[in-house]
Design a protein around this motif. Structure first.
Motif, short mmCIF file in Angstrom:
data_model
loop_
_atom_site.label_atom_id
_atom_site.label_comp_id
_atom_site.label_asym_id
_atom_site.label_seq_id
_atom_site.Cartn_x
_atom_site.Cartn_y
_atom_site.Cartn_z
N ILE A 1 0.72 -1.34 -0.08
CA ILE A 1 -0.05 0.13 0.00
C ILE A 1 1.01 1.20 0.02
CG2 ILE A 1 -1.74 1.45 1.28
CD1 ILE A 1 -2.71 -1.37 2.48
N ASP A 2 0.83 2.33 -0.99
CA ASP A 2 1.43 3.32 -1.36
C ASP A 2 1.05 4.21 -0.25
OD1 ASP A 2 3.25 5.26 -1.78
OD2 ASP A 2 1.94 5.78 -3.76
N GLN B 1 -1.79 11.92 0.46
CA GLN B 1 -2.38 13.09 -0.08
C GLN B 1 -3.98 12.91 0.10
OE1 GLN B 1 -1.15 11.51 -4.07
NE2 GLN B 1 0.93 12.82 -3.80
N ALA B 2 -4.45 11.98 0.31
CA ALA B 2 -5.99 11.91 0.37
C ALA B 2 -6.35 12.44 1.50
CB ALA B 2 -6.48 10.41 0.38
N PHE B 3 -5.48 12.20 2.68
CA PHE B 3 -5.75 12.85 4.02
C PHE B 3 -5.70 14.47 4.02
CE2 PHE B 3 -4.30 14.68 8.19
CZ PHE B 3 -5.32 14.56 8.80
N ARG B 4 -4.51 14.93 3.26
CA ARG B 4 -4.39 16.49 3.09
C ARG B 4 -5.36 16.81 2.47
NH1 ARG B 4 2.04 16.28 2.01
NH2 ARG B 4 2.85 15.80 3.94
N ALA B 5 -5.91 16.18 1.39
CA ALA B 5 -7.07 16.94 0.54
C ALA B 5 -8.21 17.01 1.48
CB ALA B 5 -7.19 15.89 -0.55
#
Length: 59
Positions: free
Chosen positions: A7-8, A14-18
């Motif tokens: 899992i990258d 990035q999803a959390f930051r968005a």
């Protein structure tokens, strides 16, 4: 090698930051604008107190 898929973590970050940025923008838009009434009242009250003190001292 492991049987588990790799899992990258960058994708999750990035999803959390968005998500976090979207929540900050929503909360900033939801906050009402602050009224300048309180600072104005504080200045007027300070002027009145200084005026009364000067009046009493100069008598």
């Amino acid at each position: 090698m492991s049987d588990q898929p790799h899992i990258d973590p960058a994708g999750n970050t990035q999803a959390f930051r968005a998500f976090a940025n979207a929540r900050e923008q929503e909360s900033a838009a939801a906050k009402p604008k602050k009224s300048p009434l309180l600072p104005i009242l504080a200045v007027v009250l300070a002027v009145v107190i200084i005026g009364v003190a000067a009046f009493l001292l100069l008598q």
